[in-house]
Design an enzyme around this catalytic site. Sequence first.
Site, PDB file in Angstrom:
ATOM      1  N   ASN A 216       0.800  -1.306  -8.242  1.00  0.00           N
ATOM      2  CA  ASN A 216      -0.566  -1.021  -8.681  1.00  0.00           C
ATOM      3  C   ASN A 216      -0.933   0.449  -8.529  1.00  0.00           C
ATOM      4  OD1 ASN A 216      -2.771  -2.391  -9.838  1.00  0.00           O
ATOM      5  ND2 ASN A 216      -3.937  -2.164  -7.949  1.00  0.00           N
TER       6      ASN A 216
ATOM      7  N   GLY B 253       9.593   6.801   1.412  1.00  0.00           N
ATOM      8  CA  GLY B 253       9.578   7.196   2.823  1.00  0.00           C
ATOM      9  C   GLY B 253      10.431   6.287   3.674  1.00  0.00           C
TER      10      GLY B 253
ATOM     11  N   ARG C 103       4.052   9.506 -11.399  1.00  0.00           N
ATOM     12  CA  ARG C 103       3.497   8.153 -11.396  1.00  0.00           C
ATOM     13  C   ARG C 103       2.370   7.964 -12.408  1.00  0.00           C
ATOM     14  NH1 ARG C 103       3.647   5.540  -5.310  1.00  0.00           N
ATOM     15  NH2 ARG C 103       5.686   6.361  -4.727  1.00  0.00           N
TER      16      ARG C 103
ATOM     17  N   SER D  38       7.190  -0.251   5.464  1.00  0.00           N
ATOM     18  CA  SER D  38       7.124  -0.549   4.025  1.00  0.00           C
ATOM     19  C   SER D  38       8.054  -1.698   3.685  1.00  0.00           C
ATOM     20  CB  SER D  38       7.536   0.686   3.216  1.00  0.00           C
ATOM     21  OG  SER D  38       8.933   0.920   3.362  1.00  0.00           O
ATOM     22  N   CYS D  39       7.921  -2.212   2.464  1.00  0.00           N
ATOM     23  CA  CYS D  39       8.792  -3.301   2.018  1.00  0.00           C
ATOM     24  C   CYS D  39      10.246  -2.842   1.991  1.00  0.00           C
ATOM     25  CB  CYS D  39       8.358  -3.791   0.642  1.00  0.00           C
ATOM     26  SG  CYS D  39       8.281  -2.511  -0.633  1.00  0.00           S
TER      27      CYS D  39
END
Length: 481
Positions: free
Chosen positions: A320, A348, A334, A288-289
């Site tokens: 998004n 995570g 969310r 992930s980022c």
Amino acid sequence: MTVNDDSFTNWKNREETAEAMIPIIGKLHRERDVTVLLHSRSLVNKSVVSILKTHRFARQIAGEELSVTETMPFLRALTTLDLGPSQIDIGMLAATHKADDQGLSVEEFTAQAVAGATGSNKIERSEGRDVVLYGFGRIGRLVARLLIEKAGSGNGLRLRAIVVRGGGEQDIVKRASLLRRDSIHGQFQGTITVDEANSTIVANGNAIRVIYANDPGEVDYTAYGIKNAILIDNTGKWRDRAGLSLHLRPGIDKVVLTAPGKGDVPNVVHGVNHDTVKPDERILSCASCTTNAIVPPLKAMDDEYGVLRGHVETVHSFTNDQNLLDNYHKSERRGRSAPLNMVITETGAASAVAKALPDLKARITGSSIRVPVPDVSIAILNLQLAREASREEVLDHLRDVSLTSPLRRQIDFISAPDAVSSDFIGSRHASIVDAGALKVEGDNAILYLWYDNEFGYSCQVIRVVQHVSGVEYPTFPAPAA
């Protein structure tokens, strides 16, 4: 002559030097596949002002401004050498030459420093590797921009196709428009035309076929002349080996996922564990980022001080996956309006650290808060170290890592006292250490790490793809181990 006159004359002289750099940098890139860098920042296709600003930015991390008059002799020296495909950092050449005690001229020193890219040592230019994007959302379009930008000499990676689900009338025109203009990252640097009859987007001369399919099993890529390609899955729909294997169709050799992989799918953070990927591995993830943002500085801190335990809190821009207005969502929070609320959610990234840094024994926990900004996040990394350190010592270490270590493309460093999130839109590093916010007390260190969770992450994805495709060229001078 007044001080103002002196200052302006100096600027015009530097401007003239930067103008002279542009054709040299372009020719090296087109004809020899050489990318000229300045402290890990590419100077290819940059304007005069951009080149001057990149030189001035060196002041933030190196402590003093670097002038184009200092780097130009090294750039000219490169043109006299029999160079092969490589990345050459003229900022590092200038810095290491200044510290060198051999008494070598610029030409002699440059030849010695880049010897691994010349003569019998140089690698052959590759024929290029086909790339397919499966999905064309936020990350897909940024990866496309980077692939087009890096097409350069025609070698290396070639974006051949984009696979999307059909979206109705003028679908390809609308997708091309989204590639052309971006509300966060600005205008595409170049020209884009659309050939609707042949379902093709032509971007800076790169013909990109748009393939419509609802399922990976519907596509035979060889029918489009695509072979031995790397497919980048930007949808996140499939994250385990069984699902991602559906992409291994005729014409596709490897699959790279732009989301955390599940099960035995390797999670790769370039700069940290990319060299552990086995040559025959056909499916992998770029994690992930946030994982890409925290793992490089975590490794840098563990290597120097040892890390006993840690916690990461990410203050993350909305994505998004959240709702614009309150509505049903499968996650607990969310569903609440992303532009109007701070939203506590899970990450995570902490658990993914173990996959990228298996030798790290420390337990790392994590949580996340989504906030109403569209891009750029910050990770607050709270670490208990194995030994005590001072704030100045940690700052010097992280500054050096950002300048001279193998992690210099992943870790950036900024000392600006008024830096805010929007300053880092477009950053190509995985994370940026905020020097002013760093806290160190005894064996406790708290790092504040900015990261462009869209563009910086996309750059990490490209680096992984370059590595597994065999077109990741060596960098000179070689970074210190």
